[in-house]
Enzyme design. Structure first.
Site, PDB file in Angstrom:
ATOM      1  N   GLU A 145       3.810   4.377   6.085  1.00  0.00           N
ATOM      2  CA  GLU A 145       2.571   3.607   6.000  1.00  0.00           C
ATOM      3  C   GLU A 145       1.570   4.298   5.081  1.00  0.00           C
ATOM      4  O   GLU A 145       1.611   5.514   4.896  1.00  0.00           O
ATOM      5  CB  GLU A 145       1.941   3.467   7.394  1.00  0.00           C
ATOM      6  N   ASP A 146       0.675   3.502   4.543  1.00  0.00           N
ATOM      7  CA  ASP A 146      -0.395   4.069   3.723  1.00  0.00           C
ATOM      8  C   ASP A 146      -1.541   4.570   4.594  1.00  0.00           C
ATOM      9  O   ASP A 146      -2.018   5.692   4.447  1.00  0.00           O
ATOM     10  CB  ASP A 146      -0.908   3.034   2.711  1.00  0.00           C
ATOM     11  N   ASP A 153      -5.337   2.092  10.758  1.00  0.00           N
ATOM     12  CA  ASP A 153      -6.724   1.793  11.047  1.00  0.00           C
ATOM     13  C   ASP A 153      -6.794   1.427  12.539  1.00  0.00           C
ATOM     14  O   ASP A 153      -6.788   2.300  13.395  1.00  0.00           O
ATOM     15  CB  ASP A 153      -7.114   0.644  10.114  1.00  0.00           C
ATOM     16  N   ARG A 213      -5.235   0.104  -6.858  1.00  0.00           N
ATOM     17  CA  ARG A 213      -4.017   0.714  -6.314  1.00  0.00           C
ATOM     18  C   ARG A 213      -3.492   1.809  -7.242  1.00  0.00           C
ATOM     19  O   ARG A 213      -2.824   2.740  -6.806  1.00  0.00           O
ATOM     20  CB  ARG A 213      -2.912  -0.343  -6.159  1.00  0.00           C
ATOM     21  N   LYS A 268      -7.096   6.904  10.318  1.00  0.00           N
ATOM     22  CA  LYS A 268      -8.511   6.798  10.715  1.00  0.00           C
ATOM     23  C   LYS A 268      -8.536   6.698  12.230  1.00  0.00           C
ATOM     24  O   LYS A 268      -8.667   5.598  12.781  1.00  0.00           O
ATOM     25  CB  LYS A 268      -9.121   5.507  10.150  1.00  0.00           C
ATOM     26  N   ASP A 272      -5.734  -0.695  -1.832  1.00  0.00           N
ATOM     27  CA  ASP A 272      -6.510  -1.594  -2.677  1.00  0.00           C
ATOM     28  C   ASP A 272      -7.830  -2.034  -2.059  1.00  0.00           C
ATOM     29  O   ASP A 272      -8.054  -1.938  -0.854  1.00  0.00           O
ATOM     30  CB  ASP A 272      -5.701  -2.866  -2.939  1.00  0.00           C
ATOM     31  N   GLY A 281       0.774  -1.240   0.000  1.00  0.00           N
ATOM     32  CA  GLY A 281       0.000   0.000   0.000  1.00  0.00           C
ATOM     33  C   GLY A 281       0.801   1.284   0.000  1.00  0.00           C
ATOM     34  O   GLY A 281       0.332   2.311  -0.486  1.00  0.00           O
ATOM     35  N   ASN A 296      -2.970  -2.049  14.970  1.00  0.00           N
ATOM     36  CA  ASN A 296      -2.362  -3.311  15.410  1.00  0.00           C
ATOM     37  C   ASN A 296      -1.114  -3.696  14.604  1.00  0.00           C
ATOM     38  O   ASN A 296      -0.086  -4.039  15.172  1.00  0.00           O
ATOM     39  CB  ASN A 296      -3.387  -4.449  15.337  1.00  0.00           C
ATOM     40  N   THR A 297      -1.234  -3.621  13.291  1.00  0.00           N
ATOM     41  CA  THR A 297      -0.099  -4.005  12.443  1.00  0.00           C
ATOM     42  C   THR A 297       1.116  -3.160  12.769  1.00  0.00           C
ATOM     43  O   THR A 297       2.219  -3.667  13.016  1.00  0.00           O
ATOM     44  CB  THR A 297      -0.458  -3.801  10.948  1.00  0.00           C
ATOM     45  N   LEU A 298       0.896  -1.854  12.798  1.00  0.00           N
ATOM     46  CA  LEU A 298       1.990  -0.933  13.033  1.00  0.00           C
ATOM     47  C   LEU A 298       2.592  -1.097  14.424  1.00  0.00           C
ATOM     48  O   LEU A 298       3.817  -1.041  14.600  1.00  0.00           O
ATOM     49  CB  LEU A 298       1.473   0.493  12.842  1.00  0.00           C
ATOM     50  N   PHE A 357     -14.039   3.316   3.762  1.00  0.00           N
ATOM     51  CA  PHE A 357     -13.080   2.438   3.099  1.00  0.00           C
ATOM     52  C   PHE A 357     -12.578   3.145   1.849  1.00  0.00           C
ATOM     53  O   PHE A 357     -13.351   3.529   0.980  1.00  0.00           O
ATOM     54  CB  PHE A 357     -13.687   1.074   2.746  1.00  0.00           C
TER      55      PHE A 357
HETATM   56  P1  IMP Z   1      -4.462  -1.995  11.082  1.00  0.00           P
HETATM   57  O1  IMP Z   1      -4.047  -0.597  11.413  1.00  0.00           O
HETATM   58  O2  IMP Z   1      -3.577  -3.039  11.671  1.00  0.00           O
HETATM   59  O3  IMP Z   1      -5.904  -2.231  11.398  1.00  0.00           O
HETATM   60  O4  IMP Z   1      -4.354  -2.255   9.522  1.00  0.00           O
HETATM   61  C1  IMP Z   1      -3.958  -1.303   8.643  1.00  0.00           C
HETATM   62  C2  IMP Z   1      -3.934  -1.924   7.270  1.00  0.00           C
HETATM   63  O5  IMP Z   1      -5.263  -2.291   6.854  1.00  0.00           O
HETATM   64  C3  IMP Z   1      -3.459  -0.914   6.244  1.00  0.00           C
HETATM   65  O6  IMP Z   1      -2.065  -0.934   6.102  1.00  0.00           O
HETATM   66  C4  IMP Z   1      -4.201  -1.357   5.002  1.00  0.00           C
HETATM   67  O7  IMP Z   1      -3.467  -2.364   4.359  1.00  0.00           O
HETATM   68  C5  IMP Z   1      -5.491  -1.924   5.515  1.00  0.00           C
HETATM   69  N1  IMP Z   1      -6.583  -0.921   5.478  1.00  0.00           N
HETATM   70  C6  IMP Z   1      -7.175  -0.314   6.518  1.00  0.00           C
HETATM   71  N2  IMP Z   1      -8.123   0.551   6.122  1.00  0.00           N
HETATM   72  C7  IMP Z   1      -8.125   0.493   4.760  1.00  0.00           C
HETATM   73  C8  IMP Z   1      -8.903   1.190   3.740  1.00  0.00           C
HETATM   74  O8  IMP Z   1      -9.772   2.037   3.985  1.00  0.00           O
HETATM   75  N3  IMP Z   1      -8.603   0.859   2.452  1.00  0.00           N
HETATM   76  C9  IMP Z   1      -7.647  -0.054   2.123  1.00  0.00           C
HETATM   77  N4  IMP Z   1      -6.912  -0.719   3.037  1.00  0.00           N
HETATM   78  C10 IMP Z   1      -7.151  -0.443   4.350  1.00  0.00           C
HETATM   79 MG    MG Z   2      -0.450  -1.234   4.973  1.00  0.00          MG
END
Ligand code: IMP
Ligand code: MG
Length: 173
Positions: free
Chosen positions: A97-98, A101, A163, A129, A157, A42, A104-106, A150
């Site tokens: 990062e893109d 949300d 993308r 967000k 994507d 992303g 958790n990932t970060l 979204f």
């Molecule tokens: P989180 O912060 O761990 O919940 O996940 C973040 C990841 O979820 C991002 O890096 C994206 O890959 C994906 N993601 C979250 N929101 C969106 C969205 O609105 N569009 C596309 N991908 C999203």
């Molecule tokens: Mg990502």
């Protein structure tokens, strides 16, 4: 293609904001060299545009991670699908990062990279967000805060599509 997409952030707005962030980072890291870590897939567009605008020396590295059921597994780790090629020990590192949300990932990515002893570690994200956050992550440079929508385009994507759009669009299913 039954989905509809409306423009949320135009190409021009993105370009303007990326320039501002690049200027800020170039000032903050004056006389330093930074490693930009592009979190695939992303962040590719944002990483490239940001790197081009920085006036300090930059190196690029790439990482691909996937999270195990974020939000459901409390301490669920992340799986590294592609690791960095270079050591970041002693380096000034910025994770690119893109979108953030739940966070958790970060959050997992940051703890993993801290264990590799970079001199410093900051985060930039094009989109944030905040209303969706489950875990606090300190984000240093945010492009745009958006509502809980979204979005696709500029690297983001929906099922691997869209993308390539030059703008950020809201997806209507
Ligand atoms: P989180 O912060 O761990 O919940 O996940 C973040 C990841 O979820 C991002 O890096 C994206 O890959 C994906 N993601 C979250 N929101 C969106 C969205 O609105 N569009 C596309 N991908 C999203
Ligand atoms: Mg990502």
């Amino acid at each position: 293609m039954k989905e509809k997409i409306s423009v949320l952030i135009s190409e021009e707005e993105i370009e303007r904001r990326v320039c501002e962030i690049a200027k800020q980072i170039s000032e903050d890291y004056a006389k330093k060299e930074v490693v930009l870590i592009c979190v695939l897939k992303g962040s590719i567009f944002y990483t490239c545009d940001l790197a081009k605008r920085l006036t300090i020396p930059v190196t690029l590295d790439f990482m691909k991670v996937s999270s195990y059921g974020s939000g459901t597994v409390s301490n669920g780790a992340i799986e590294i699908q592609k690791d960095l090629e270079e050591s970041i020990e002693g380096q000034d590192v910025i994770i690119v990062e893109d979108i953030i949300d739940s966070g958790n990932t970060l959050n997992h990515l940051v703890s993993m990279l801290k264990r590799r002893n970079p001199a410093s570690l900051r985060i930039t994200t094009l989109l944030d967000k905040p209303s969706r956050r489950e875990v606090e992550v300190p984000v240093d440079y945010v492009g745009f805060e958006i509502e809980d929508k979204f979005v696709v385009g500029y690297g983001l994507d929906y099922d691997q599509s869209y993308r390539d759009l030059p703008y950020i669009g809201e997806l209507h299913l």
